[in-house]
Design a protein around this motif. Structure first.
Motif, PDB file in Angstrom:
ATOM      1  N   PRO A 187       0.813  -1.228   0.000  1.00  0.00           N
ATOM      2  CA  PRO A 187       0.000   0.000   0.000  1.00  0.00           C
ATOM      3  C   PRO A 187       0.845   1.276   0.000  1.00  0.00           C
ATOM      4  O   PRO A 187       0.368   2.323  -0.411  1.00  0.00           O
ATOM      5  CB  PRO A 187      -0.789  -0.096   1.311  1.00  0.00           C
ATOM      6  N   LEU A 188       2.090   1.193   0.443  1.00  0.00           N
ATOM      7  CA  LEU A 188       2.916   2.394   0.569  1.00  0.00           C
ATOM      8  C   LEU A 188       3.681   2.730  -0.706  1.00  0.00           C
ATOM      9  O   LEU A 188       4.301   3.786  -0.798  1.00  0.00           O
ATOM     10  CB  LEU A 188       3.942   2.208   1.704  1.00  0.00           C
ATOM     11  N   ASP A 189       3.642   1.846  -1.679  1.00  0.00           N
ATOM     12  CA  ASP A 189       4.528   1.956  -2.839  1.00  0.00           C
ATOM     13  C   ASP A 189       3.755   2.380  -4.089  1.00  0.00           C
ATOM     14  O   ASP A 189       2.921   1.638  -4.607  1.00  0.00           O
ATOM     15  CB  ASP A 189       5.194   0.592  -3.066  1.00  0.00           C
ATOM     16  N   GLY A 190       4.059   3.598  -4.593  1.00  0.00           N
ATOM     17  CA  GLY A 190       3.400   4.073  -5.803  1.00  0.00           C
ATOM     18  C   GLY A 190       4.295   4.008  -7.031  1.00  0.00           C
ATOM     19  O   GLY A 190       3.940   4.516  -8.097  1.00  0.00           O
ATOM     20  N   SER A 191       5.456   3.379  -6.910  1.00  0.00           N
ATOM     21  CA  SER A 191       6.439   3.443  -8.001  1.00  0.00           C
ATOM     22  C   SER A 191       5.970   2.710  -9.258  1.00  0.00           C
ATOM     23  O   SER A 191       6.419   3.017 -10.363  1.00  0.00           O
ATOM     24  CB  SER A 191       7.787   2.886  -7.542  1.00  0.00           C
ATOM     25  N   TRP A 192       5.023   1.781  -9.116  1.00  0.00           N
ATOM     26  CA  TRP A 192       4.515   1.054 -10.279  1.00  0.00           C
ATOM     27  C   TRP A 192       3.829   1.984 -11.285  1.00  0.00           C
ATOM     28  O   TRP A 192       3.650   1.627 -12.447  1.00  0.00           O
ATOM     29  CB  TRP A 192       3.522  -0.037  -9.826  1.00  0.00           C
ATOM     30  N   ALA A 193       3.431   3.165 -10.830  1.00  0.00           N
ATOM     31  CA  ALA A 193       2.665   4.068 -11.701  1.00  0.00           C
ATOM     32  C   ALA A 193       3.542   4.796 -12.714  1.00  0.00           C
ATOM     33  O   ALA A 193       3.039   5.378 -13.682  1.00  0.00           O
ATOM     34  CB  ALA A 193       1.899   5.076 -10.860  1.00  0.00           C
ATOM     35  N   GLY A 194       4.849   4.776 -12.473  1.00  0.00           N
ATOM     36  CA  GLY A 194       5.685   5.555 -13.370  1.00  0.00           C
ATOM     37  C   GLY A 194       6.752   4.726 -14.043  1.00  0.00           C
ATOM     38  O   GLY A 194       6.985   3.597 -13.627  1.00  0.00           O
TER      39      GLY A 194
END
Ligand SMILES: *[C@@H]1O[C@H](CO)[C@@H](O)[C@H](O)[C@H]1NC(C)=O
Ligand SMILES: *[C@@H]1O[C@H](CO)[C@@H](O)[C@H](O)[C@H]1NC(C)=O
Ligand SMILES: *[C@@H]1O[C@H](CO)[C@@H](O)[C@H](O)[C@H]1NC(C)=O
Ligand SMILES: *[C@@H]1O[C@H](CO)[C@@H](O)[C@H](O)[C@H]1NC(C)=O
Ligand SMILES: *[C@@H]1O[C@H](CO)[C@@H](O)[C@H](O)[C@H]1NC(C)=O
Ligand SMILES: *[C@@H]1O[C@H](CO)[C@@H](O)[C@H](O)[C@H]1NC(C)=O
Ligand SMILES: *[C@@H]1O[C@H](CO)[C@@H](O)[C@H](O)[C@H]1NC(C)=O
Length: 540
Positions: free
Chosen positions: A143-150
């Protein structure tokens, strides 16, 4: 049948029962989805007999139990964009036909997480007889990791924002219909945080998907929640600055003083502020005297920080950004946005969704950046439009139950109030609807984000049962899912809910106390009697 001897008919029944078990097992293992209206195929099915060990883990959610009723686990692979070959996975957990309650329950996700919510599929859906569905939102991540979006992973962003849940819901309903040979009769949704945002998005964009939507503390306004979180964090950071406030000081000094000033307002000094809106906290009373041990008082910079953290945040142009923390939840705040947790989740929104600049750090936040998030609204993730008429109005007659803890350490409870109030105002100004007929908000004193905390916090919300805090009963008074079912199917709207505090937030340690959750804008007041019993409180 009538001519059979009693003994023989028992034998026939036993035979039929064992054939039924065998046949649902076979039915499960051979299940395929025919002619789906979305591009979906069955990737895997597994039949779990009653009390089989169910041990499943993904980066977002896990479950490890051996006391569930029998069910069939269907894994779907759904193509979300054929050109891009992007996919999402959904799981549909199907109780035995004779224990299925005839209903569909969609379950939400959290944070930037990717992964099927297997915890609630087991602890909520299967436990209560629903055919449950959850999507991985199109990717796997914590839940803390947004790096997949970029960089520029637009299909993944769309899937997480809204597309995977909608397509999974459509396909999931088809699985239900084909598995049981008849459709579900009502569809429900339960989610908190990002799961709450997903629920509101469904209500707004796909009003036909669900009949009743339960929304916990929604992250529906990422373009404002992210900068507010950063703003709050910057008030006390860095760690080695004089303004930094250690966790012990939040608890032993600030929380203690909040209770001293405000705990009695609700009629009972029990460590819980039933209505923090009524608390005008003055941290100045904690100002350090010359020579005083600084772990027992606040310096001038810390006092300024506390004021800013508790107040509504205005941009330089006086535009409303977000509600501040409410007094009363100080024991949790250093583990929320005024602690290290914030470093992990807050900058990712700007790094990977808005600026596409991995070097962004929270001290670079400025008005231009805030405005950019709002303008881009990546994946159309935000739900700020107050028009929910298509869902709430007579065309669909949907219901929304929202809940939030007054001690929410991640998304100020003020956000739930703000959204409810904007929908209320819009609905009143533009329609004939009475919002109370279709949308209600319940507040939980002392509850933290979605679950836990020190108030009565167990009432059937997302993640509660799987974290050791199940509802005390599955009836409509104690279980928000049952309350929603009763509202949708019998027209009986909940006036209050009764929540339980399990000792140490662990049901194995017994009931500590029960309390009413009041319907906003009501608050609960102690009227006298046994303070451990919900009956000693009134919603006024
Ligand atoms: C299907 O699920 C089972 C367990 O539920 C697992 O052992 C198996 O590897 C899965 N098969 C595929 C093709 O994913
Ligand atoms: C599952 O476990 C429960 C509790 O131990 C028991 O009552 C029930 O009979 C078991 N069911 C089956 C099918 O084994
Ligand atoms: C599908 O993906 C392609 C390639 O990334 C993109 O050009 C297109 O806009 C996407 N379509 C939708 C509906 O998202
Ligand atoms: C960053 O990437 C996202 C996804 O492709 C895009 O929507 C957004 O406009 C980009 N931001 C900027 C500042 O170009
Ligand atoms: C200040 O108070 C803290 C906590 O009560 C204590 O651990 C510390 O030893 C004290 N420091 C001094 C200099 O007395
Ligand atoms: C705001 O921050 C962005 C990103 O760090 C930077 O490019 C821009 O120059 C800043 N704008 C102002 C007015 O400071
Ligand atoms: C609850 O307490 C029991 C022991 O009483 C312990 O085994 C279990 O791990 C606890 N559960 C949680 C979620 O902490």
């Amino acid at each position: 049948m009538l001519s059979l001897s009693p003994l023989l008919s028992v034998g026939v029944l036993l035979l039929q029962a064992s054939q039924l078990v065998l046949s649902t097992q076979t039915h499960c293992s051979t299940f395929t989805l025919r002619n789906p209206s979305v591009n979906a195929v069955v990737a895997n099915t597994t039949f779990f007999k009653a009390n089989d060990t169910v041990a499943i883990t993904n980066p977002f959610s896990s479950i490890d139990v051996s006391d569930l009723p029998a069910f069939c686990r269907v894994v779907l692979a759904i193509t979300t964009n054929a050109t891009a070959k992007s996919t999402a996975h959904a799981e549909i957990w199907l109780p035995e036909p004779q224990t299925w309650n005839g209903r569909f329950l969609g379950l939400g996700n959290g944070g930037f997480g990717g992964g099927v919510n297997v915890a609630d599929l087991g602890f909520v859906a299967i436990t209560q007889g629903f055919a449950g569905m959850s999507t991985d939102t199109g990717h796997l991540s914590s839940p803390l990791d947004g790096s997949w979006a970029g960089p520029h992973n637009d299909n993944a962003i769309n899937d997480w924002s809204w597309r995977a849940l909608h397509l999974s819901t459509v396909a999931g309903k088809e699985v239900v219909q084909q598995y049981y040979g008849k459709p579900h009769h009502k569809a429900y949704y339960l989610g908190c945080s990002t799961g709450g945002r997903q629920g509101l998005k469904e209500a707004q964009r796909f009003p036909e998907d669900f009949d009743g939507i339960i929304v916990g503390s929604p992250a529906n306004w990422m373009a404002h929640l992210s900068p507010w979180g950063i703003h709050v964090n910057l008030q006390v950071m860095p760690f080695d600055s004089p303004r930094f406030i250690p966790a012990d000081t939040w608890t032993n000094v600030i929380h203690a003083e909040v209770l001293k000033q405000c705990d009695a307002i609700d009629g009972l000094e029990d460590g819980i502020l039933n209505d923090p809106r009524k608390c005008s906290f003055r941290p100045e009373t904690l100002t350090c005297r010359p020579g005083q041990n600084t772990s027992t008082c606040l310096n001038v910079e810390q006092i300024t920080a506390v004021h800013k953290i508790f107040s509504t945040y205005f941009e330089t142009n006086q535009k409303f950004i977000f509600n501040g923390y409410y007094p009363g939840g100080e024991v949790g705040y250093p583990f929320g946005l005024v602690g290290t947790f914030a470093f992990q989740i807050l900058p990712d929104y700007y790094r990977f969704f808005v600026l596409n600049d991995t070097s962004f750090t929270i001290d670079q936040l400025n008005d231009t950046v805030i405005q950019l998030g709002e303008t881009i609204n990546p994946g159309t993730m935000d739900v700020v439009d107050p028009d929910l008429t298509a869902f709430l109005g007579p065309a669909h007659n949907g219901k929304i139950l929202q809940y939030v803890g007054w001690a929410d350490q991640l998304i100020s409870s003020g956000n739930s109030i703000h959204f409810y109030e904007t929908v209320h105002a819009f609905t009143q100004a533009n329609t004939q609807l009475d919002i109370d007929d279709s949308y209600r908000l319940f507040t939980a004193p002392g509850m933290q984000h979605c679950l836990g905390g020190f108030g009565a916090n167990a009432f059937g919300g997302t993640g509660q049962a799987s974290m050791g805090m199940p509802p005390a009963s599955l009836d409509a008074e104690h279980n928000i899912v049952a309350a929603m079912v009763r509202w949708v199917e019998e027209g009986h709207a909940p006036e209050t809910l009764t929540a339980t505090y399990w000792n140490h937030n662990n049901f194995t340690e017994g009931v500590g106390f029960t309390r009413p959750l009041c319907k906003y804008p009501q608050m609960s007041m102690f009227k006298g009697g046994n303070p451990n019993d919900a009956g000693a409180f009134l919603c006024v």
